[in-house]
Each structure stands twice: as structure tokens, then as C-alpha cells.
Scaffold this motif. Structure first.
Motif, PDB file in Angstrom:
ATOM      1  N   SER A 154       4.052  10.387  -9.414  1.00 55.63           N
ATOM      2  CA  SER A 154       3.470  10.788 -10.697  1.00 55.63           C
ATOM      3  C   SER A 154       2.845  12.171 -10.589  1.00 55.63           C
ATOM      4  O   SER A 154       2.930  12.972 -11.527  1.00 55.63           O
ATOM      5  N   GLN A 155       2.218  12.483  -9.443  1.00 53.42           N
ATOM      6  CA  GLN A 155       1.648  13.820  -9.266  1.00 53.42           C
ATOM      7  C   GLN A 155       2.749  14.872  -9.252  1.00 53.42           C
ATOM      8  O   GLN A 155       2.602  15.942  -9.862  1.00 53.42           O
ATOM      9  N   HIS A 182       0.832  -1.202   0.000  1.00 55.00           N
ATOM     10  CA  HIS A 182       0.000   0.000   0.000  1.00 55.00           C
ATOM     11  C   HIS A 182       0.873   1.261   0.000  1.00 55.00           C
ATOM     12  O   HIS A 182       0.593   2.217  -0.719  1.00 55.00           O
ATOM     13  N   THR A 183       1.937   1.230   0.782  1.00 55.15           N
ATOM     14  CA  THR A 183       2.851   2.376   0.838  1.00 55.15           C
ATOM     15  C   THR A 183       3.539   2.592  -0.508  1.00 55.15           C
ATOM     16  O   THR A 183       3.708   3.726  -0.952  1.00 55.15           O
ATOM     17  N   ALA A 209       4.113   5.776  -5.488  1.00 56.93           N
ATOM     18  CA  ALA A 209       4.071   5.879  -6.949  1.00 56.93           C
ATOM     19  C   ALA A 209       3.073   6.943  -7.382  1.00 56.93           C
ATOM     20  O   ALA A 209       3.335   7.712  -8.315  1.00 56.93           O
ATOM     21  N   GLN A 210       1.929   7.010  -6.700  1.00 53.94           N
ATOM     22  CA  GLN A 210       0.937   8.037  -7.035  1.00 53.94           C
ATOM     23  C   GLN A 210       1.502   9.427  -6.772  1.00 53.94           C
ATOM     24  O   GLN A 210       1.347  10.333  -7.594  1.00 53.94           O
ATOM     25  N   TYR A 211       2.136   9.601  -5.612  1.00 58.37           N
ATOM     26  CA  TYR A 211       2.710  10.905  -5.289  1.00 58.37           C
ATOM     27  C   TYR A 211       3.819  11.275  -6.275  1.00 58.37           C
ATOM     28  O   TYR A 211       3.937  12.429  -6.679  1.00 58.37           O
ATOM     29  N   GLU A 253       2.335   1.810  -3.451  1.00 60.58           N
ATOM     30  CA  GLU A 253       1.344   2.363  -4.380  1.00 60.58           C
ATOM     31  C   GLU A 253       1.165   3.854  -4.147  1.00 60.58           C
ATOM     32  O   GLU A 253       1.111   4.641  -5.097  1.00 60.58           O
ATOM     33  N   LYS A 254       1.065   4.257  -2.881  1.00 60.60           N
ATOM     34  CA  LYS A 254       0.914   5.683  -2.560  1.00 60.60           C
ATOM     35  C   LYS A 254       2.140   6.471  -3.018  1.00 60.60           C
ATOM     36  O   LYS A 254       2.011   7.570  -3.550  1.00 60.60           O
ATOM     37  N   GLN A 282       5.670  14.662 -10.656  1.00 61.62           N
ATOM     38  CA  GLN A 282       6.213  14.771 -12.012  1.00 61.62           C
ATOM     39  C   GLN A 282       5.316  15.634 -12.887  1.00 61.62           C
ATOM     40  O   GLN A 282       5.796  16.480 -13.641  1.00 61.62           O
ATOM     41  N   ARG A 283       3.995  15.432 -12.783  1.00 64.86           N
ATOM     42  CA  ARG A 283       3.067  16.255 -13.580  1.00 64.86           C
ATOM     43  C   ARG A 283       3.172  17.720 -13.190  1.00 64.86           C
ATOM     44  O   ARG A 283       3.177  18.608 -14.049  1.00 64.86           O
TER      45      ARG A 283
END
Length: 102
Positions: free
Chosen positions: A51-52, A41-42, A47-49, A44-45, A54-55
Motif C-alpha cells: 500500500s505504501q 505477520h509477514t 500488505a503494508q509495504y 501483514e507487513k 502504491q501511494r
């Protein structure tokens, strides 16, 4: 303690030792599974952070390019818009009389 009570307690204790060992192994496996789920879970979080972030960095780079571009002058464009605006388009004058409206 008499001999009869001691004779009953010894087999009970002897049977409890493997039960406690099995229960302890089970608790250890549950803890490992929980640690694995938490780590997943950590990850995944994270990776989401990532990508955010990077955007957002990409967007900031685009904005920096727009602002630092030599042909792009925001202040000049705003002043040009102010110069072309006519006074009549600015709104209703404050010294208007009720008779003139009708």
C-alpha cells in the motif's frame, strides 16, 4: 547388570516411550503455530509495504503529470517572479551608514 536392575529398567523405558511421543507431538504443534504466526505477520507487513508503494507510485504519477503538462513551465514562472521583484524588496543595502538608520 543383574536381573533386578534389568527388571526395573524395562518398565521405566516402556513408560518413557509414550511420554517422548506426546512431547514430540506437542513440540511439532508449537512449531506449526509459530510458523503460522510468522507467515501471518509477514503477510501483514507485505500488505503494508504494497500500500505504501502504491501511494508513492500514485504521487509520482501526479508529479509527472504536473511537470509534463504543457501549460506548466517552472523555469518561466521563476523568471517571471525574478523580473517582478523590485530592488528595494531585496533587502538592506550593504553601503548603509549608521547616521541614516537613526
Amino acid at each position: 547388570m543383574d536381573a533386578g536392575t534389568l527388571g526395573v529398567m524395562i518398565p521405566i523405558i516402556a513408560l518413557m516411550i509414550p511420554i517422548v511421543a506426546i512431547w514430540t507431538k506437542h513440540q511439532q504443534k508449537l512449531a506449526e503455530m509459530q510458523i503460522g504466526a510468522t507467515a501471518e505477520h509477514t503477510a501483514e507487513k507485505a500488505a503494508q509495504y504494497a500500500s505504501q508503494i502504491q501511494r508513492l507510485e500514485d504521487r509520482v504519477q501526479v508529479l509527472e503529470r504536473i511537470v509534463t503538462d504543457g501549460g506548466y513551465d517552472v523555469a518561466t514562472q521563476i523568471e517571471a517572479l525574478r523580473d517582478t521583484r523590485r530592488v528595494e524588496d531585496a533587502g538592506v543595502p550593504l553601503n548603509i551608514k549608521n547616521e541614516e538608520r537613526a
